[in-house]
Motif scaffolding. Structure first.
Motif, PDB file in Angstrom:
ATOM      1  N   GLY A   1       0.791  -1.227   0.000  1.00 20.77           N
ATOM      2  CA  GLY A   1       0.000   0.000   0.000  1.00 20.77           C
ATOM      3  C   GLY A   1       0.820   1.272   0.000  1.00 20.77           C
ATOM      4  O   GLY A   1       0.288   2.363   0.234  1.00 20.77           O
ATOM      5  N   SER A   2       2.120   1.149  -0.259  1.00 27.73           N
ATOM      6  CA  SER A   2       2.964   2.340  -0.197  1.00 27.73           C
ATOM      7  C   SER A   2       4.236   2.126  -1.009  1.00 27.73           C
ATOM      8  O   SER A   2       4.502   1.031  -1.494  1.00 27.73           O
ATOM      9  CB  SER A   2       3.317   2.671   1.255  1.00 27.73           C
ATOM     10  OG  SER A   2       4.136   1.644   1.798  1.00 27.73           O
ATOM     11  N   THR A   3       4.999   3.174  -1.144  1.00 27.50           N
ATOM     12  CA  THR A   3       6.322   3.100  -1.760  1.00 27.50           C
ATOM     13  C   THR A   3       7.315   3.754  -0.810  1.00 27.50           C
ATOM     14  O   THR A   3       7.053   4.837  -0.288  1.00 27.50           O
ATOM     15  CB  THR A   3       6.342   3.826  -3.121  1.00 27.50           C
ATOM     16  OG1 THR A   3       5.317   3.287  -3.957  1.00 27.50           O
ATOM     17  CG2 THR A   3       7.680   3.640  -3.810  1.00 27.50           C
ATOM     18  N   LYS A   4       8.424   3.070  -0.568  1.00 29.70           N
ATOM     19  CA  LYS A   4       9.420   3.547   0.393  1.00 29.70           C
ATOM     20  C   LYS A   4      10.587   4.203  -0.331  1.00 29.70           C
ATOM     21  O   LYS A   4      11.142   3.640  -1.275  1.00 29.70           O
ATOM     22  CB  LYS A   4       9.963   2.374   1.227  1.00 29.70           C
ATOM     23  CG  LYS A   4       8.893   1.542   1.920  1.00 29.70           C
ATOM     24  CD  LYS A   4       8.377   2.218   3.162  1.00 29.70           C
ATOM     25  CE  LYS A   4       7.484   1.281   3.971  1.00 29.70           C
ATOM     26  NZ  LYS A   4       6.910   1.937   5.144  1.00 29.70           N
TER      27      LYS A   4
ATOM     28  N   GLN B   1       0.236  11.934  -0.258  1.00 34.50           N
ATOM     29  CA  GLN B   1       0.299  11.457   1.134  1.00 34.50           C
ATOM     30  C   GLN B   1       1.705  10.935   1.405  1.00 34.50           C
ATOM     31  O   GLN B   1       1.980   9.744   1.279  1.00 34.50           O
ATOM     32  CB  GLN B   1      -0.755  10.371   1.383  1.00 34.50           C
ATOM     33  CG  GLN B   1      -2.176  10.885   1.517  1.00 34.50           C
ATOM     34  CD  GLN B   1      -2.337  11.852   2.695  1.00 34.50           C
ATOM     35  OE1 GLN B   1      -1.796  11.621   3.768  1.00 34.50           O
ATOM     36  NE2 GLN B   1      -3.062  12.949   2.465  1.00 34.50           N
TER      37      GLN B   1
ATOM     38  N   GLN C   1       4.848  10.521   4.119  1.00 34.57           N
ATOM     39  CA  GLN C   1       5.222  10.502   5.521  1.00 34.57           C
ATOM     40  C   GLN C   1       6.746  10.599   5.593  1.00 34.57           C
ATOM     41  O   GLN C   1       7.458   9.800   4.984  1.00 34.57           O
ATOM     42  CB  GLN C   1       4.749   9.202   6.191  1.00 34.57           C
ATOM     43  CG  GLN C   1       4.869   9.177   7.707  1.00 34.57           C
ATOM     44  CD  GLN C   1       3.755   9.966   8.392  1.00 34.57           C
ATOM     45  OE1 GLN C   1       2.710  10.189   7.807  1.00 34.57           O
ATOM     46  NE2 GLN C   1       3.987  10.377   9.621  1.00 34.57           N
TER      47      GLN C   1
ATOM     48  N   THR D   1       3.391  14.351   8.167  1.00 39.97           N
ATOM     49  CA  THR D   1       2.657  14.056   6.940  1.00 39.97           C
ATOM     50  C   THR D   1       2.703  15.281   6.032  1.00 39.97           C
ATOM     51  O   THR D   1       2.474  16.406   6.488  1.00 39.97           O
ATOM     52  CB  THR D   1       1.198  13.695   7.246  1.00 39.97           C
ATOM     53  OG1 THR D   1       1.174  12.530   8.081  1.00 39.97           O
ATOM     54  CG2 THR D   1       0.422  13.408   5.970  1.00 39.97           C
TER      55      THR D   1
ATOM     56  N   SER E   1       1.000  16.657   2.581  1.00 35.68           N
ATOM     57  CA  SER E   1      -0.167  16.292   1.782  1.00 35.68           C
ATOM     58  C   SER E   1      -0.423  17.203   0.586  1.00 35.68           C
ATOM     59  O   SER E   1      -1.332  16.943  -0.186  1.00 35.68           O
ATOM     60  CB  SER E   1      -1.423  16.257   2.662  1.00 35.68           C
ATOM     61  OG  SER E   1      -1.594  17.505   3.300  1.00 35.68           O
TER      62      SER E   1
ATOM     63  N   THR F   1       7.911   7.786   3.015  1.00 40.18           N
ATOM     64  CA  THR F   1       6.901   6.814   2.559  1.00 40.18           C
ATOM     65  C   THR F   1       5.805   7.546   1.806  1.00 40.18           C
ATOM     66  O   THR F   1       5.282   8.560   2.266  1.00 40.18           O
ATOM     67  CB  THR F   1       6.275   6.063   3.757  1.00 40.18           C
ATOM     68  OG1 THR F   1       7.319   5.413   4.496  1.00 40.18           O
ATOM     69  CG2 THR F   1       5.269   5.022   3.282  1.00 40.18           C
TER      70      THR F   1
ATOM     71  N   ALA G   1       2.081   6.975   0.394  1.00 36.95           N
ATOM     72  CA  ALA G   1       0.902   6.102   0.412  1.00 36.95           C
ATOM     73  C   ALA G   1       0.350   5.990  -1.008  1.00 36.95           C
ATOM     74  O   ALA G   1       0.131   7.011  -1.676  1.00 36.95           O
ATOM     75  CB  ALA G   1      -0.167   6.659   1.347  1.00 36.95           C
ATOM     76  N   THR G   2       0.145   4.773  -1.472  1.00 36.55           N
ATOM     77  CA  THR G   2      -0.356   4.564  -2.840  1.00 36.55           C
ATOM     78  C   THR G   2      -1.689   3.858  -2.844  1.00 36.55           C
ATOM     79  O   THR G   2      -2.321   3.726  -3.896  1.00 36.55           O
ATOM     80  CB  THR G   2       0.655   3.736  -3.643  1.00 36.55           C
ATOM     81  OG1 THR G   2       0.960   2.527  -2.939  1.00 36.55           O
ATOM     82  CG2 THR G   2       1.929   4.516  -3.872  1.00 36.55           C
ATOM     83  N   ALA G   3      -2.135   3.379  -1.706  1.00 34.23           N
ATOM     84  CA  ALA G   3      -3.415   2.647  -1.658  1.00 34.23           C
ATOM     85  C   ALA G   3      -4.514   3.543  -1.122  1.00 34.23           C
ATOM     86  O   ALA G   3      -4.250   4.519  -0.421  1.00 34.23           O
ATOM     87  CB  ALA G   3      -3.279   1.417  -0.772  1.00 34.23           C
TER      88      ALA G   3
END
Length: 265
Positions: free
Chosen positions: A171-174, A206, A208, A213, A215, A261, A263-265
């Motif tokens: 659900g994310s990319t680091k 999104q 982190q 955060t 945005s 991080t 968020a992709t989901a």
């Protein structure tokens, strides 16, 4: 009249000592007709990634036949090799330690030589100042018309490292903060193509970073609200975090190497 040859200097020497001036003196003694351009002497000391990012960001904006001297050399005096690299239109003189990795990644064709013909070196040669005794003289003689094929044999086993790329997770990319610039902007290893298409259209992301955060994705600094830390696409194509007329690194207490991080989901 042909244009004056150009030699650029990129080092971690700083400017408090005689080192940079000495490099210029060596070059000018060999070829007084050269134009010398300082890209920077404030590469983070011994930091090959920072050096690679610096020269990789700058070199393509110079005229054809420019000679780039890149000295970030923690292995000076050891068995690491001095290199003369012929790119598509420009030359690079540097130690064989990976500091040219971004150049290797970007250039469509390369010829790399082990620049070991000591006829071109300054003698006697110091074990600790190859910038003066090896790299600057090679650049000076090349600018004076010496042929690159006379300076050493071609090699293919030169050192390079992969630039760190973001990695998919659940659900994310680091990713990571690659460097902090002089304004305190945080330069990440995300590129525009790593962002969801909807993020570009809506200006909403999104991220982190540390406990913070982020945005909002803006076009440029002045579009950020006072005190707000936002994301934007920097001039080199990386996603960066900044704040309008402020220092994002200081505001977030975040520095180089911090995980990021998306968020992709």
């Amino acid at each position: 009249m042909p244009p004056r040859p150009i030699i650029t200097l990129t080092t971690d020497y700083g400017t408090n000592d005689h080192l940079v001036g000495t490099l210029k003196g060596v070059i000018l003694r060999i070829n007084p007709e050269v134009t010398i351009v300082d890209i920077t002497h404030n590469v983070t000391p011994y930091d090959l990634l920072d050096g690679a990012l610096t020269i990789g960001s700058a070199y393509s904006y110079f005229p054809a036949r420019t000679i780039h001297v890149v000295v970030v050399d923690p292995g000076v005096g050891t068995e690491r090799r001095p290199l003369l690299v012929s790119g598509e239109t420009q030359y690079f003189v540097a130690p064989d330690n990976g500091v040219l990795s971004l150049v290797y990644e970007k250039e469509p064709s390369l010829l790399v030589r082990h620049a070991n013909v000591e006829h071109y070196y300054l003698q006697p040669m110091s074990k600790t100042f190859h910038g003066r005794d090896v790299f600057a003289p090679i650049a000076g003689w090349l600018a004076k018309g010496a042929q690159s094929n006379s300076m050493g044999d071609e090699i293919t086993d030169y050192k390079k490292f992969a630039m760190p790329k973001p990695k998919p997770a659940a659900g994310s990319t680091k990713g990571v903060v690659l460097r902090v610039d002089g304004f305190g902007n945080l330069i990440t290893n995300f590129r525009a193509e790593d962002l969801p298409a909807a993020a570009i259209e809506s200006g909403t992301v999104q991220f982190q970073v540390g406990t913070h955060t982020i945005s909002r994705l803006v076009d440029t600094f002045a579009n950020g609200a006072p005190g707000e830390v936002f994301a934007y696409i920097g001039s080199n194509g990386f996603v960066e975090f900044g704040t309008n007329r402020g220092n994002a690194s200081r505001s977030l207490a975040i520095g180089r190497g911090s995980p990021v991080t998306l968020a992709t989901a």
